[in-house]
Design an enzyme around this catalytic site. Structure first.
Site, PDB file in Angstrom:
ATOM      1  N   ASP A 115       0.866  -1.186   0.000  1.00  9.61           N
ATOM      2  CA  ASP A 115       0.000   0.000   0.000  1.00  9.61           C
ATOM      3  C   ASP A 115       0.897   1.229   0.000  1.00  9.61           C
ATOM      4  O   ASP A 115       1.953   1.218   0.638  1.00  9.61           O
ATOM      5  CB  ASP A 115      -0.877   0.001   1.273  1.00  9.61           C
ATOM      6  CG  ASP A 115      -2.170   0.757   1.077  1.00  9.61           C
ATOM      7  OD1 ASP A 115      -2.099   1.973   0.807  1.00  9.61           O
ATOM      8  OD2 ASP A 115      -3.249   0.143   1.185  1.00  9.61           O
ATOM      9  N   SER A 146      -6.585   1.188  -4.886  1.00 10.44           N
ATOM     10  CA  SER A 146      -7.188   2.326  -5.613  1.00 10.44           C
ATOM     11  C   SER A 146      -7.992   3.160  -4.627  1.00 10.44           C
ATOM     12  O   SER A 146      -8.651   2.598  -3.749  1.00 10.44           O
ATOM     13  CB  SER A 146      -8.166   1.860  -6.703  1.00 10.44           C
ATOM     14  OG  SER A 146      -8.753   2.998  -7.334  1.00 10.44           O
ATOM     15  N   TYR A 150     -12.092   7.212 -12.379  1.00  5.23           N
ATOM     16  CA  TYR A 150     -12.214   5.905 -11.726  1.00  5.23           C
ATOM     17  C   TYR A 150     -12.831   4.895 -12.705  1.00  5.23           C
ATOM     18  O   TYR A 150     -12.294   3.805 -12.918  1.00  5.23           O
ATOM     19  CB  TYR A 150     -13.087   6.052 -10.486  1.00  5.23           C
ATOM     20  CG  TYR A 150     -13.211   4.818  -9.622  1.00  5.23           C
ATOM     21  CD1 TYR A 150     -12.093   4.235  -9.038  1.00  5.23           C
ATOM     22  CD2 TYR A 150     -14.460   4.253  -9.355  1.00  5.23           C
ATOM     23  CE1 TYR A 150     -12.217   3.116  -8.222  1.00  5.23           C
ATOM     24  CE2 TYR A 150     -14.590   3.143  -8.540  1.00  5.23           C
ATOM     25  CZ  TYR A 150     -13.469   2.575  -7.967  1.00  5.23           C
ATOM     26  OH  TYR A 150     -13.608   1.472  -7.156  1.00  5.23           O
ATOM     27  N   ARG A 202     -18.010   8.312   1.693  1.00  6.14           N
ATOM     28  CA  ARG A 202     -19.077   7.457   1.175  1.00  6.14           C
ATOM     29  C   ARG A 202     -20.283   7.540   2.103  1.00  6.14           C
ATOM     30  O   ARG A 202     -20.178   7.915   3.275  1.00  6.14           O
ATOM     31  CB  ARG A 202     -18.579   6.015   1.009  1.00  6.14           C
ATOM     32  CG  ARG A 202     -17.690   5.913  -0.212  1.00  6.14           C
ATOM     33  CD  ARG A 202     -17.257   4.517  -0.494  1.00  6.14           C
ATOM     34  NE  ARG A 202     -16.064   4.167   0.251  1.00  6.14           N
ATOM     35  CZ  ARG A 202     -15.319   3.106  -0.023  1.00  6.14           C
ATOM     36  NH1 ARG A 202     -15.653   2.300  -1.001  1.00  6.14           N
ATOM     37  NH2 ARG A 202     -14.235   2.848   0.685  1.00  6.14           N
TER      38      ARG A 202
HETATM   39  N1  UDP Z   1     -24.608  10.450  -0.711  1.00  6.20           N
HETATM   40  C1  UDP Z   1     -25.446  11.227   0.053  1.00  6.20           C
HETATM   41  N2  UDP Z   1     -24.953  11.800   1.192  1.00  6.20           N
HETATM   42  C2  UDP Z   1     -23.673  11.639   1.600  1.00  6.20           C
HETATM   43  C3  UDP Z   1     -22.816  10.830   0.822  1.00  6.20           C
HETATM   44  C4  UDP Z   1     -23.318  10.259  -0.348  1.00  6.20           C
HETATM   45  O1  UDP Z   1     -26.618  11.416  -0.265  1.00  6.20           O
HETATM   46  O2  UDP Z   1     -23.314  12.194   2.645  1.00  6.20           O
HETATM   47  C5  UDP Z   1     -25.149   9.797  -1.915  1.00  6.20           C
HETATM   48  C6  UDP Z   1     -24.319   9.934  -3.190  1.00  6.20           C
HETATM   49  O3  UDP Z   1     -24.647  11.103  -3.910  1.00  6.20           O
HETATM   50  C7  UDP Z   1     -24.713   8.674  -3.940  1.00  6.20           C
HETATM   51  C8  UDP Z   1     -24.974   7.657  -2.827  1.00  6.20           C
HETATM   52  O4  UDP Z   1     -25.173   8.409  -1.641  1.00  6.20           O
HETATM   53  O5  UDP Z   1     -25.909   8.881  -4.649  1.00  6.20           O
HETATM   54  C9  UDP Z   1     -23.809   6.684  -2.629  1.00  6.20           C
HETATM   55  O6  UDP Z   1     -22.649   7.461  -2.541  1.00  6.20           O
HETATM   56  P1  UDP Z   1     -21.230   6.872  -2.197  1.00  6.20           P
HETATM   57  O7  UDP Z   1     -20.296   8.028  -2.105  1.00  6.20           O
HETATM   58  O8  UDP Z   1     -21.324   5.989  -1.009  1.00  6.20           O
HETATM   59  O9  UDP Z   1     -20.797   5.932  -3.404  1.00  6.20           O
HETATM   60  P2  UDP Z   1     -21.246   5.732  -4.920  1.00  6.20           P
HETATM   61  O10 UDP Z   1     -22.252   4.665  -4.870  1.00  6.20           O
HETATM   62  O11 UDP Z   1     -21.814   7.007  -5.493  1.00  6.20           O
HETATM   63  O12 UDP Z   1     -19.986   5.333  -5.581  1.00  6.20           O
END
Ligand code: UDP
Length: 338
Positions: free
Chosen positions: A51, A95, A165, A206
């Site tokens: 890593d 990643s 990504y 996330r």
């Molecule tokens: N999201 C949200 N609030 C947050 C973080 C993420 O509403 O505080 C939404 C984001 O816009 C997406 C979904 O939750 O629609 C999942 O986001 P994440 O970043 O977990 O990963 P993704 O599935 O988009 O790769």
């Protein structure tokens, strides 16, 4: 058991002792890499974890420091990788994987998906080892087919912010198949759908760690857009079991791995507020560019070929994750987490 055939290390050593299989895991200090490290060590493998620590945390590997079967190498896997001795499997999991992280590190994200995949495939080829690429549901982009099956080619904006990504992983899949077809490398590709559990960074951006962080801090729950976008959340132990099963079989075509239980982000927020008692207001923020509107894996192929499907229910997985973060914050005294 991770019953992955060891291709190199099967015979007895000079001293008469049977050797144990050896795996190189890139991204070992990250969320999934650290869980894989634990699983392979538990199943009797020797693990070399690599890593560069741009998003990984050495704390995730703390339980294994001092274990003679585990070695950590701080290395950027976009550079030449040297490993002495035999290697039976190379798992390329390095990643940035959170949208916040790959927007912060766009070029390292492209490099680790492209150059890092090249270097790790080269290592697997040189060592005659199995190779696994951690790909992603992001290869389907903002999908126009729902749920997503492996034969769907996707709907990706190559020049948008998420393209770094998505396209790196699409390139990585193509390169993996090229090494398989041209060099006969024994490859596997998994497309990982939203996975959660202990060892995520509380501030990785996330949705699950964000909501847990906000619940633990009694701050506003942030919903991006109107929250109607959907995701399907898989607990990490289920994913790791799926990974082991993909490695143990021979099919090199991609496998979707994820939990098909689909939920809108608004429903996710409401369920988590209900489960963990929270009365702060919801704050609606702009939807990130190219945020997929729906996402749900079709896991029919994994079910029929691997006999695999997720077992951990939403409440069970979420409680384990919530309690992990809670005790981590209590131990560190860091309300803001990191
Ligand atoms: N999201 C949200 N609030 C947050 C973080 C993420 O509403 O505080 C939404 C984001 O816009 C997406 C979904 O939750 O629609 C999942 O986001 P994440 O970043 O977990 O990963 P993704 O599935 O988009 O790769």
């Amino acid at each position: 058991m991770c019953r992955v055939r060891a291709v190199n290390n099967q015979g007895p050593q000079q001293g008469g002792e049977a050797t144990i299989p050896r795996v190189v895991i890139t991204g070992a200090a990250g969320f999934l890499g650290s869980h894989l490290t634990s699983r392979f060590l538990k199943d009797g493998w020797s693990v070399i974890g690599m890593d560069n620590l741009i998003t990984g945390k050495p704390d995730n590997l703390a339980p294994h420091f001092g274990n003679s079967k585990f070695r950590f190498v701080q290395q950027d896997v976009t550079e030449f990788i040297y490993v002495e001795g035999s290697v039976d499997a190379v798992l390329h999991f390095a990643s940035p994987a959170s949208p916040v992280d790959y927007l912060k590190y766009p070029i390292p994200t492209m490099k680790v998906g492209a150059l890092g995949t090249h270097k790790t495939l080269g290592l697997a080829k040189a060592k005659k080892a199995k190779f696994m690429l951690a790909s992603t549901s992001e290869v389907y982009g903002d999908p126009q087919v729902h749920p997503q099956k492996e034969d769907y080619w996707g709907h990706v904006n190559p020049t948008g912010p998420r393209g770094v990504y998505d396209e790196a992983k699409r390139f990585a899949e193509a390169l993996t198949m090229a090494y398989h077809r041209s060099h006969g490398v024994d490859t596997r590709i998994i497309r990982i759908f939203n996975t959660y559990g202990p060892n995520m960074r509380l501030n990785d951006g996330r949705v699950v760690p964000n909501f847990i962080h906000q619940l633990l801090n009694s701050s506003s729950i942030t919903i991006y857009g109107d929250g109607s976008q959907t995701r399907s959340f898989c607990y990490v132990d289920d994913l790791v079991e799926g990974i082991c099963r993909v490695l143990a079989q021979d099919d090199s075509e991609p496998f979707n791995l994820g939990n098909p239980r689909e939920i809108s982000i608004k429903q996710l927020a409401e369920t988590m507020m209900e489960l963990y008692g929270h009365s702060s207001p919801v704050e609606y923020l702009p939807l990130p560019v190219d945020d997929p509107k729906v996402r749900q894996p079709d896991i029919g192929r994994a079910k029929s070929v691997l006999g695999w499907e997720p077992k951990v229910g939403f409440e069970e997985g979420m409680s384990k994750t919530f309690n992990h973060f809670k005790s981590q914050i209590a131990e560190s005294g860091l309300a803001e987490g990191n």
